[in-house]
Design an enzyme around this catalytic site. Structure first.
Site, PDB file in Angstrom:
ATOM      1  N   THR A   1       0.830  -1.205   0.000  1.00 39.26           N
ATOM      2  CA  THR A   1       0.000   0.000   0.000  1.00 39.26           C
ATOM      3  C   THR A   1       0.863   1.252   0.000  1.00 39.26           C
ATOM      4  O   THR A   1       0.570   2.233  -0.689  1.00 39.26           O
ATOM      5  CB  THR A   1      -0.915   0.009   1.240  1.00 39.26           C
ATOM      6  OG1 THR A   1      -1.752  -1.145   1.212  1.00 39.26           O
ATOM      7  CG2 THR A   1      -1.773   1.261   1.282  1.00 39.26           C
TER       8      THR A   1
ATOM      9  N   ASP B   1      -7.996   4.270   1.140  1.00 35.72           N
ATOM     10  CA  ASP B   1      -6.679   4.802   1.540  1.00 35.72           C
ATOM     11  C   ASP B   1      -6.234   5.963   0.656  1.00 35.72           C
ATOM     12  O   ASP B   1      -5.049   6.101   0.348  1.00 35.72           O
ATOM     13  CB  ASP B   1      -5.614   3.702   1.504  1.00 35.72           C
ATOM     14  CG  ASP B   1      -5.895   2.570   2.477  1.00 35.72           C
ATOM     15  OD1 ASP B   1      -6.868   2.680   3.246  1.00 35.72           O
ATOM     16  OD2 ASP B   1      -5.153   1.578   2.463  1.00 35.72           O
TER      17      ASP B   1
ATOM     18  N   ASP C   1     -11.424   3.949   4.811  1.00 35.66           N
ATOM     19  CA  ASP C   1     -10.196   4.412   5.479  1.00 35.66           C
ATOM     20  C   ASP C   1      -9.489   5.479   4.649  1.00 35.66           C
ATOM     21  O   ASP C   1      -8.269   5.446   4.485  1.00 35.66           O
ATOM     22  CB  ASP C   1      -9.232   3.235   5.718  1.00 35.66           C
ATOM     23  CG  ASP C   1      -9.875   2.081   6.457  1.00 35.66           C
ATOM     24  OD1 ASP C   1     -10.836   2.318   7.211  1.00 35.66           O
ATOM     25  OD2 ASP C   1      -9.423   0.935   6.278  1.00 35.66           O
TER      26      ASP C   1
ATOM     27  N   TRP D   1      -7.169   1.481  13.402  1.00 39.19           N
ATOM     28  CA  TRP D   1      -6.212   0.644  12.687  1.00 39.19           C
ATOM     29  C   TRP D   1      -5.290  -0.056  13.692  1.00 39.19           C
ATOM     30  O   TRP D   1      -4.945  -1.218  13.519  1.00 39.19           O
ATOM     31  CB  TRP D   1      -5.418   1.506  11.714  1.00 39.19           C
ATOM     32  CG  TRP D   1      -4.485   0.761  10.820  1.00 39.19           C
ATOM     33  CD1 TRP D   1      -4.214  -0.583  10.815  1.00 39.19           C
ATOM     34  CD2 TRP D   1      -3.691   1.317   9.768  1.00 39.19           C
ATOM     35  NE1 TRP D   1      -3.297  -0.895   9.837  1.00 39.19           N
ATOM     36  CE2 TRP D   1      -2.961   0.251   9.184  1.00 39.19           C
ATOM     37  CE3 TRP D   1      -3.519   2.609   9.271  1.00 39.19           C
ATOM     38  CZ2 TRP D   1      -2.065   0.460   8.126  1.00 39.19           C
ATOM     39  CZ3 TRP D   1      -2.632   2.805   8.218  1.00 39.19           C
ATOM     40  CH2 TRP D   1      -1.921   1.744   7.651  1.00 39.19           C
TER      41      TRP D   1
END
Length: 497
Positions: free
Chosen positions: A263, A316, A337, A405
């Site tokens: 990521t 993200d 998120d 998280w």
């Protein structure tokens, strides 16, 4: 004399470890570290709190640096990991300057721990992970102990504080006072798709920026869509990217977890340099809601500022990874998120917009990843608007303010408008009961149909604040230590409530 010195040091150990279990969970590790430091110190009879801090920090940096050698030997076969470790090692070169302020030291230590945890999270599986993971775990353990000691010593006596530099460290906003409201005549270099600039790509302009410069280097990016993956290395601090507007200057990419393993590396624009400033442009990731994590903008440098920018993605979308960051008058849109990471970040007067996710998903605005109570990190959303895009079906898609998280996830929403898209519960778990008693989720004086707190989650870690003094802890002045560095950026900001 030796007996006196040793007795004094043991007394210091008792004082530090005895501050409370709250600040040093692993007392034995803390004591072992202090005994290590005692063995390498010759004049502790006259030690003061500040001196002990410096001894702890300097010796810990040296030992962490030595421990990293073993990890880096293993990462030579793994380019991404080697680059990450080199990045952390490069940051240690700034440590002498960072020690000039306790706030800077705390931020730096938190950033180091964040980098190690990010590495271990994204190693993947297999023989390589089995070989490297124990060494990384050792680094993480040492960084956590150092942080615990740092907090314990810092809280002993505030009558003798390390001086705070008035305008931030020398590598940020140095002697030059270039105004941020720029045009092509003032910028160091110009990027243009039509050939009217020195460069036609953003990457070429960044490559031309000097390394390790204490002066600000300004890149003006003219109107256009720049389809490129941009990485600003940590060897290039004090870099400014300024465009013609968030709807005019657009940097776009489509990397995602479906085609990039980590990521961390999916970002369209990734800034690792301290003192980064982005103004009047759009950072976009077009991977789409079905491709998993796909970052539009990742920021990993200290004292970074994003002003009047658009961050556009899905899962993200914005990754405030580490260190101190300030976002002002930005438009941030995503799904799952979509503001995630372990930075110390304050968002003021931003438009935070949830959009339609993949079928079956819920939207979650924040996923803050503070891993231990000693890490300095957290998100503060102040005077922002939390609303919905036109494509979001609020009848079938739930939206939450955040989920933890990691165990000590910290988010505060202050004085903001919360639309009816937000579920009455407000917040949602990550996995089971993990973090629900240790997280720090706060709301203060919000308004709008989604701001009603009567049906909020009943977790012990969630609170609706009534006392403005407690809410002040999440402001620019307190959370970011912003008064020591933000004013020199010439970006408008609210210091308090």
């Amino acid at each position: 004399m030796l007996v006196k010195v040793f007795s004094f040091f043991i007394l210091m150990i008792i004082m530090v470890i005895g501050v409370s279990k709250e600040y040093c969970d692993d007392k034995q590790s803390c004591q072992n570290l202090l005994l290590e430091l005692k063995a390498g110190s010759s004049s502790l009879s006259e030690i003061r709190r500040r001196d002990l801090l410096i001894i702890v920090l300097k010796n810990s940096v040296r030992r962490i640096d030595m421990a990293m050698i073993g990890v880096m030997d293993d990462t030579k076969q793994h380019e991404e990991m080697e680059n990450d470790m080199l990045g952390v090692k490069e940051d240690t070169n700034l440590f002498e300057e960072m020690m000039e302020s306790e706030e800077n030291s705390h931020t730096w230590l938190s950033s180091v721990l964040t980098s190690y945890i990010t590495c271990i999270d994204e190693i993947g599986e297999g023989a390589y992970k089995r070989r490297v993971e124990p060494k990384l775990e050792n680094l993480i353990s040492r960084a956590r102990v150092v942080l615990a000691l740092f907090i314990s010593i810092s809280l002993r006596d505030n009558t003798e504080l390390i001086s705070v530099i008035p305008n931030g460290p020398s590598w940020l906003f140095h002697v030059d006072k270039k105004d941020l409201y720029l045009n092509a005549e003032i910028a160091d270099v110009v990027v243009a798709k039509d050939g009217t600039g020195k460069y036609s790509t953003v990457n070429a302009a960044i490559a031309a920026a000097p390394q390790h410069s204490q002066k600000r280097f300004v890149i003006y990016i003219k109107t256009g869509i720049y389809d490129e993956i941009v990485v600003i290395e940590n060897t290039k601090p004090n870099l400014t990217l300024i465009g013609d507007g968030q709807d005019l200057t657009i940097i776009t990419g489509n990397l995602s977890a479906s085609n990039v393993r980590r990521t961390y590396n999916t970002a369209t624009v990734a800034s690792n340099g301290n003192g980064f400033i982005g103004v009047d442009m759009c950072f976009r990731n077009t991977a789409g809601p079905a491709k998993g994590p796909a970052v539009a903008l990742r920021v990993s440098g200290d004292m970074s500022v994003i002003y009047r920018c658009r961050v556009e993605g899905y899962q993200d979308a914005l990754y405030p990874h580490s260190d101190r960051q300030f976002y002002r008058e930005c438009f941030i849109t995503g799904t799952v998120d979509f503001i995630c990471g372990n930075a110390v970040a304050v968002f003021q007067f931003c438009q935070i917009v949830a959009r339609q996710p993949k079928m079956g998903q819920s939207n979650v605005i924040t996923a803050q990843s503070r891993a231990t109570k000693d890490v300095k990190s957290g998100f503060s959303i102040q005077n922002c608007n939390i609303t919905t895009s036109s494509d979001l079906d609020t009848a079938t898609v739930k939206t939450y303010l955040g989920r933890p998280w990691r165990r000590f996830s910290t988010v505060a929403v202050l004085q903001s408008f919360i639309g009816d898209l937000v579920d009455p519960a407000g917040w949602t778990p990550w996995k089971g009961e993990t973090g629900l008693s240790t997280l720090h989720y706060r709301e203060y004086q919000n308004r709008g149909p989604g701001a009603v707190t009567s049906r909020r989650v009943k977790w012990s870690g969630f609170k609706v604040m009534k006392d403005p003094k407690k809410a002040t802890e999440f402001t620019v002045a307190k959370l970011l230590d912003g008064e020591t560095w933000l004013k020199e950026s010439r970006i408008p900001y609210e210091s308090g409530l």
